[in-house]
Each structure stands twice: as structure tokens, then as C-alpha cells.
Design a protein around this motif. Structure first.
Motif, short mmCIF file in Angstrom:
data_model
loop_
_atom_site.label_atom_id
_atom_site.label_comp_id
_atom_site.label_asym_id
_atom_site.label_seq_id
_atom_site.Cartn_x
_atom_site.Cartn_y
_atom_site.Cartn_z
N ASN A 24 0.80 -1.23 0.00
CA ASN A 24 0.00 0.00 0.00
C ASN A 24 0.83 1.28 0.00
O ASN A 24 0.30 2.37 0.14
CB ASN A 24 -0.96 0.00 1.20
N TYR A 25 2.15 1.14 -0.16
CA TYR A 25 3.00 2.32 -0.19
C TYR A 25 4.02 2.15 -1.32
O TYR A 25 4.69 1.12 -1.40
CB TYR A 25 3.71 2.52 1.16
N TYR A 44 12.57 6.57 -6.22
CA TYR A 44 13.85 7.16 -5.87
C TYR A 44 14.64 7.48 -7.13
O TYR A 44 14.59 6.74 -8.11
CB TYR A 44 14.67 6.22 -4.98
N PRO A 78 20.45 7.25 -3.26
CA PRO A 78 19.08 7.37 -3.77
C PRO A 78 18.33 8.46 -3.00
O PRO A 78 18.44 8.55 -1.78
CB PRO A 78 18.48 5.99 -3.49
N LEU A 134 14.48 10.22 -2.46
CA LEU A 134 13.04 10.10 -2.66
C LEU A 134 12.54 11.29 -3.47
O LEU A 134 12.79 12.45 -3.13
CB LEU A 134 12.34 10.07 -1.30
N ASP A 179 6.11 9.83 -3.81
CA ASP A 179 5.55 8.56 -3.33
C ASP A 179 4.03 8.64 -3.36
O ASP A 179 3.46 9.73 -3.45
CB ASP A 179 6.05 8.20 -1.93
N ARG A 190 0.33 6.47 -1.85
CA ARG A 190 -0.28 5.42 -1.05
C ARG A 190 -1.51 4.91 -1.78
O ARG A 190 -2.05 5.58 -2.67
CB ARG A 190 -0.63 5.94 0.34
N PHE A 221 14.44 4.17 -9.27
CA PHE A 221 14.00 2.93 -8.63
C PHE A 221 12.58 3.09 -8.11
O PHE A 221 12.26 4.09 -7.46
CB PHE A 221 14.90 2.57 -7.44
N SER A 277 5.82 -1.46 -0.42
CA SER A 277 5.84 -2.05 0.92
C SER A 277 4.41 -2.15 1.44
O SER A 277 3.49 -1.55 0.89
CB SER A 277 6.70 -1.24 1.88
N ARG A 278 4.25 -2.89 2.53
CA ARG A 278 2.92 -3.06 3.11
C ARG A 278 2.97 -2.76 4.60
O ARG A 278 4.03 -2.61 5.19
CB ARG A 278 2.42 -4.48 2.86
N LEU A 298 10.79 -1.95 2.34
CA LEU A 298 10.66 -1.65 0.92
C LEU A 298 11.26 -2.76 0.08
O LEU A 298 12.36 -3.24 0.36
CB LEU A 298 11.36 -0.34 0.59
N PHE A 322 12.49 -3.21 -3.68
CA PHE A 322 12.86 -2.34 -4.79
C PHE A 322 12.82 -3.07 -6.14
O PHE A 322 13.12 -4.27 -6.21
CB PHE A 322 14.27 -1.79 -4.59
N TYR A 381 18.37 0.75 8.45
CA TYR A 381 18.54 -0.26 7.40
C TYR A 381 19.97 -0.21 6.84
O TYR A 381 20.54 0.88 6.72
CB TYR A 381 17.57 -0.01 6.25
N TYR A 430 21.79 -1.46 3.26
CA TYR A 430 21.62 -1.99 1.92
C TYR A 430 23.00 -2.14 1.28
O TYR A 430 23.94 -1.42 1.60
CB TYR A 430 20.80 -1.04 1.04
N LEU A 487 19.13 -2.35 -5.25
CA LEU A 487 19.38 -2.26 -3.81
C LEU A 487 18.99 -3.56 -3.12
O LEU A 487 17.85 -4.01 -3.21
CB LEU A 487 18.57 -1.09 -3.22
N LEU A 505 18.55 -5.33 0.46
CA LEU A 505 18.45 -5.11 1.91
C LEU A 505 19.24 -6.18 2.65
O LEU A 505 19.02 -7.38 2.43
CB LEU A 505 16.98 -5.13 2.35
N LEU A 507 24.83 1.31 1.72
CA LEU A 507 23.98 2.45 2.06
C LEU A 507 23.23 2.18 3.35
O LEU A 507 22.64 1.12 3.53
CB LEU A 507 22.96 2.70 0.94
N ASN A 540 6.94 0.95 6.62
CA ASN A 540 5.97 1.38 5.61
C ASN A 540 5.92 2.90 5.48
O ASN A 540 4.88 3.48 5.16
CB ASN A 540 4.57 0.84 5.95
N GLN A 596 11.91 6.03 3.31
CA GLN A 596 13.25 5.79 3.82
C GLN A 596 14.19 6.85 3.24
O GLN A 596 14.08 7.21 2.07
CB GLN A 596 13.74 4.39 3.43
N HIS A 597 15.13 7.29 4.06
CA HIS A 597 16.07 8.34 3.67
C HIS A 597 17.48 7.77 3.79
O HIS A 597 17.85 7.24 4.84
CB HIS A 597 15.89 9.57 4.55
N PHE A 598 18.23 7.92 2.72
CA PHE A 598 19.53 7.27 2.64
C PHE A 598 20.68 8.20 3.01
O PHE A 598 20.64 9.41 2.77
CB PHE A 598 19.76 6.76 1.21
N GLY A 599 21.74 7.59 3.56
CA GLY A 599 23.00 8.28 3.75
C GLY A 599 23.77 8.32 2.45
O GLY A 599 23.32 7.80 1.42
#
Lengths: 117, 112
Positions: A31-32, A36, A44, A46, A49, A51, A89, A93-94, A105, A107, B34, B36, B44, B46, B90, B98, B101-104
Motif C-alpha cells: 500500500n506504499y 527514488y 538514492p 526520494l 511517493d 499510497r 528505482f 511495501s505493506r 521496501l 525495490f 537499514y 543496503y 538495492l 536489503l 547504504l 511502511n 526511507q532516507h539514505f546516507g
């Protein structure tokens, strides 16, 4: 578990044209759906996005559409510019209420977009 | 605002050597964290995720391990690196599962 397929793997367009990248997912509970953008050698980021309670979302030249029945979602970039060149990318996810790696997530494998001036 | 830090940015290690990559998040409490891995030109993968201190879940069996000794610190380790461990690592965080997500900025690891 969830599986996300992304097409095409590479896409080349002329500056000013539109670009469309498509993703399909297998888990109807997803649902999400974020997208990226990853420039060469960078992280990456964002960009948009959506929902599952909406069918479309726009942010300036970028839009995402979602078809829950068909289990696919797409990224649309209009009036492409050279700086749009990157790897994109999709992911899905749920929610937490399901078993396994809920909420993580999944990908797609990415689409390399090249915008030619 | 929240920020995520990863170091080092690049690392060259011989096969069989140990590894320690660190990630820290600022500006938020109890984030989901996380790790990756991204092979050259690939997607990517995980490796690990954590929903709290000391709570680590592994997604892929391998010779890597992860630890979360503090709320906003996530460490990726290996006792003996393999050639196949090369890649772009990463770290990412999210408020909840859900969620975005924000990456370094990542660590580029080369194994010789």
C-alpha cells in the motif's frame, strides 16, 4: 513475498520529451509506493511517493499513477531535462499487520534514464 | 531536521580483513534503520534492518553482521571480508515501517 518488476531497464529520450517508467508488484497487500532517483555515485533520493488510497499524485514535472486492480504503478516525467538523467528505482511495501518483513521496501531493479540535449 | 551520517565514504580493504561501517542519525528518536548493498550498476539489496536498540533482523545470509548499540547508531561488520563483499553500502532510516526511507551518502567498499 513481494516481487517488484520494473521496465524498461534503460530509457533514452530527447530533452523536452516525456518519460514513463512502469512497475508491477505481486502482493495485493502492498500500500506504499515510493520512487527514488539516484545520480551516478550518489545516494538514492526520494522524489515522489503514493499510497494506495489515491490513484495519482503530481509534483511539478513528476507524477505517479497507481492501478491497484492491475497492481502496477508508473512514474511520469514531463518536459525532461538533462539533469533528469539518473537511475530511477520504484519500490513497494505493506503495513505492519502482516507477517514476515512487514513494512520493508522491496525495490525494482532500476531504470537508467538518459536525456539527450 | 533529520540528518544521516555514514563513514567512511570510501574504503579499500584486503581479502580476509575485518570491516566496520558506521551510520548515525540525528534529529529523531527510535528510527528504523537499514543497511543496503548495491553492486555496480545493480539494484538495492536489503541486508539488515533494526526497529530498536539491540533488535537486528537479517534479510540475506552472509558473512556480514549488524549491531545497534545506541538508539541512533547502526554498525555493519565483518570478521573476514570476501571479494564478493565489494559494493556500495547504504544506510537508511525511516520513522516507522511502511514509511519513506532516507539514505546516507554511502560507503564505496573495494576488496583487493
Amino acid at each position: 513475498g513481494e516481487n517488484v518488476e520494473q521496465h524498461p531497464s534503460t530509457l533514452s529520450v530527447q530533452e523536452g520529451d516525456s518519460a514513463v517508467i512502469k512497475c508491477t508488484y505481486s502482493d495485493s497487500a502492498s500500500n506504499y509506493f515510493p520512487w527514488y532517483k539516484q545520480e551516478l555515485g550518489k545516494r538514492p533520493q526520494l522524489i515522489i511517493d503514493i499510497r494506495s488510497n489515491v490513484g495519482e499524485k503530481k509534483d511539478q514535472r513528476i507524477a505517479v499513477t497507481l492501478n491497484k486492480t492491475a497492481k502496477h504503478f508508473s512514474l511520469h516525467i514531463t518536459e525532461t531535462q538533462p539533469e533528469d538523467s539518473a537511475v530511477y528505482f520504484c519500490a513497494a511495501s505493506r503495513s505492519l499487520n502482516y507477517g514476515g518483513s512487514q513494512g520493508n521496501l522491496i525495490f525494482g531493479k532500476g531504470t537508467k534514464l538518459s536525456v539527450k540535449p | 531536521s533529520q540528518t544521516i551520517h555514514q563513514w567512511p565514504a570510501t574504503l579499500v580493504q584486503p581479502v580476509g580483513s575485518p570491516l566496520s561501517l558506521e551510520c548515525t542519525v540525528e534529529g529523531t528518536s527510535n528510527p528504523n534503520l537499514y543497511w543496503y548493498r548495491q553492486a555496480a550498476g545493480r539494484g538495492l539489496q536489503l541486508l539488515f534492518y533494526s526497529v530498536g536498540i539491540g533488535q537486528i533482523s537479517s534479510e540475506v545470509p552472509q558473512n556480514l553482521s549488524a549491531s545497534r548499540p545506541q538508539d541512533r547508531q547502526f554498525i555493519l561488520s565483518s570478521k573476514k571480508l570476501l571479494l564478493s563483499d565489494s559494493g556500495f553500502y547504504l544506510c537508511a532510516w525511516s520513522v516507522l515501517v511502511n514509511q519513506p526511507q532516507h539514505f546516507g551518502d554511502g560507503t564505496r567498499l573495494s576488496i583487493l
